[in-house]
Design a protein around this motif. Structure first.
Motif, mmCIF file in Angstrom:
data_model
loop_
_atom_site.group_PDB
_atom_site.id
_atom_site.type_symbol
_atom_site.label_atom_id
_atom_site.label_comp_id
_atom_site.label_asym_id
_atom_site.label_seq_id
_atom_site.Cartn_x
_atom_site.Cartn_y
_atom_site.Cartn_z
ATOM 1 N N ILE A 122 20.715 -20.025 23.545
ATOM 2 C CA ILE A 122 20.265 -18.636 23.516
ATOM 3 C C ILE A 122 18.882 -18.573 24.162
ATOM 4 N N ALA A 123 18.655 -17.533 24.950
ATOM 5 C CA ALA A 123 17.327 -17.272 25.501
ATOM 6 C C ALA A 123 16.759 -16.063 24.766
ATOM 7 N N ILE A 124 15.475 -16.123 24.448
ATOM 8 C CA ILE A 124 14.816 -15.057 23.695
ATOM 9 C C ILE A 124 13.509 -14.696 24.390
ATOM 10 N N VAL A 125 13.300 -13.382 24.579
ATOM 11 C CA VAL A 125 12.049 -12.878 25.140
ATOM 12 C C VAL A 125 11.595 -11.703 24.288
ATOM 13 N N GLY A 126 10.299 -11.490 24.207
ATOM 14 C CA GLY A 126 9.830 -10.354 23.433
ATOM 15 C C GLY A 126 8.359 -10.080 23.631
ATOM 16 N N GLY A 127 7.999 -8.811 23.433
ATOM 17 C CA GLY A 127 6.614 -8.420 23.537
ATOM 18 C C GLY A 127 6.471 -6.919 23.380
ATOM 19 N N PRO A 128 5.245 -6.447 23.369
ATOM 20 C CA PRO A 128 4.982 -5.019 23.193
ATOM 21 C C PRO A 128 5.680 -4.168 24.255
ATOM 22 N N GLU A 129 6.208 -3.045 23.811
ATOM 23 C CA GLU A 129 6.912 -2.111 24.688
ATOM 24 C C GLU A 129 6.015 -1.669 25.841
ATOM 25 N N GLY A 130 6.587 -1.640 27.026
ATOM 26 C CA GLY A 130 5.875 -1.144 28.193
ATOM 27 C C GLY A 130 4.861 -2.098 28.779
ATOM 28 N N LYS A 131 4.809 -3.311 28.274
ATOM 29 C CA LYS A 131 3.838 -4.293 28.775
ATOM 30 C C LYS A 131 4.565 -5.562 29.192
ATOM 31 N N PRO A 132 3.977 -6.300 30.133
ATOM 32 C CA PRO A 132 4.582 -7.582 30.494
ATOM 33 C C PRO A 132 4.529 -8.542 29.302
ATOM 34 N N ILE A 133 5.473 -9.426 29.256
ATOM 35 C CA ILE A 133 5.497 -10.427 28.184
ATOM 36 C C ILE A 133 4.382 -11.427 28.428
ATOM 37 N N GLU A 134 3.555 -11.650 27.410
ATOM 38 C CA GLU A 134 2.415 -12.550 27.564
ATOM 39 C C GLU A 134 2.519 -13.810 26.726
ATOM 40 N N SER A 135 3.471 -13.849 25.776
ATOM 41 C CA SER A 135 3.602 -15.042 24.948
ATOM 42 C C SER A 135 5.061 -15.245 24.564
ATOM 43 N N LEU A 136 5.361 -16.409 24.062
ATOM 44 C CA LEU A 136 6.718 -16.735 23.652
ATOM 45 C C LEU A 136 7.029 -16.067 22.312
ATOM 46 N N CYS A 137 8.290 -15.766 22.087
ATOM 47 C CA CYS A 137 8.719 -15.028 20.899
ATOM 48 C C CYS A 137 9.800 -15.847 20.175
ATOM 49 N N PRO A 138 9.412 -16.643 19.193
ATOM 50 C CA PRO A 138 10.411 -17.444 18.472
ATOM 51 C C PRO A 138 11.262 -16.579 17.540
ATOM 52 N N PRO A 139 12.461 -17.033 17.214
ATOM 53 C CA PRO A 139 13.328 -16.259 16.322
ATOM 54 C C PRO A 139 12.803 -16.260 14.891
ATOM 55 N N CYS A 140 13.063 -15.174 14.177
ATOM 56 C CA CYS A 140 12.664 -15.091 12.777
ATOM 57 C C CYS A 140 13.559 -16.013 11.936
ATOM 58 N N GLY A 141 13.227 -16.159 10.684
ATOM 59 C CA GLY A 141 13.984 -17.025 9.790
ATOM 60 C C GLY A 141 15.414 -16.570 9.579
ATOM 61 N N VAL A 142 15.646 -15.261 9.502
ATOM 62 C CA VAL A 142 16.999 -14.751 9.309
ATOM 63 C C VAL A 142 17.856 -15.093 10.528
ATOM 64 N N CYS A 143 17.308 -14.932 11.713
ATOM 65 C CA CYS A 143 18.057 -15.268 12.927
ATOM 66 C C CYS A 143 18.344 -16.765 13.004
ATOM 67 N N ARG A 144 17.399 -17.573 12.593
ATOM 68 C CA ARG A 144 17.637 -19.026 12.574
ATOM 69 C C ARG A 144 18.783 -19.360 11.621
ATOM 70 N N GLN A 145 18.847 -18.646 10.508
ATOM 71 C CA GLN A 145 19.932 -18.883 9.548
ATOM 72 C C GLN A 145 21.288 -18.497 10.152
ATOM 73 N N VAL A 146 21.346 -17.404 10.886
ATOM 74 C CA VAL A 146 22.601 -17.017 11.548
ATOM 75 C C VAL A 146 22.979 -18.074 12.584
#
Length: 148
Positions: free
Chosen positions: A73-97
């Motif tokens: 799985i590839a994951i990207v994330g960041g503030p709306e309307g802005k370029p992504i500036e840092s990595l976004c790890p999955p939350c604990g619930v997503c890791r459990q899934v």
């Protein structure tokens, strides 16, 4: 697997995120063993609790279409309307899934901030003592309380 293709799909999925409250958009792209890519984005709700993460959206979509085995799985994330500036790890619930459907030693989690920059982790690295189907199946098969 072409990591760049998976990251690009996650970036495209991020554009569909519904984030009127936190304004933090996440996209994910899940690769099934079949070779099919399942995109997902986060979907917020005003009462927060029913909000669904991009990773779980991708997994639930894949499962609803009959896929049960996954490689990455590839994951990207960041503030709306802005370029992504840092990595976004999955939350604990997503890791459990992920633990429900993936081999923790071989499933790859790509954390990216662009199509050309990512880190690769295994699920075991991000969830070292994960609780999964094997734990439940072992208990049902009669393990003693000493082992629980």
């Amino acid at each position: 697997m072409e990591h760049k293709k998976l990251v690009t799909a996650a970036l495209e999925a991020r554009e569909n995120a519904y984030t009127p409250y936190a304004r933090f958009q996440v996209g994910a792209a899940l690769l099934g063993k079949s070779g099919k890519i399942y995109p997902g984005c986060n979907v917020e709700c005003a009462s927060y609790s029913p909000t669904n993460c991009a990773e779980r959206t991708a997994f639930f979509r894949a499962v609803s279409e009959g896929e049960r085995s996954f490689t990455a799985i590839a994951i990207v994330g960041g503030p709306e309307g802005k370029p992504i500036e840092s990595l976004c790890p999955p939350c604990g619930v997503c890791r459990q899934v992920m633990m429900e459907f993936c081999d923790p030693d071989t499933f790859q989690i790509l954390l990216a901030d662009s199509p050309d920059h990512w880190q690769v982790h295994t699920l075991r690295e991000l969830l070292p003592l994960g609780f999964g189907p094997a734990n439940v199946l072992e208990r049902k098969e009669g393990t003693s309380h000493e082992n629980v």
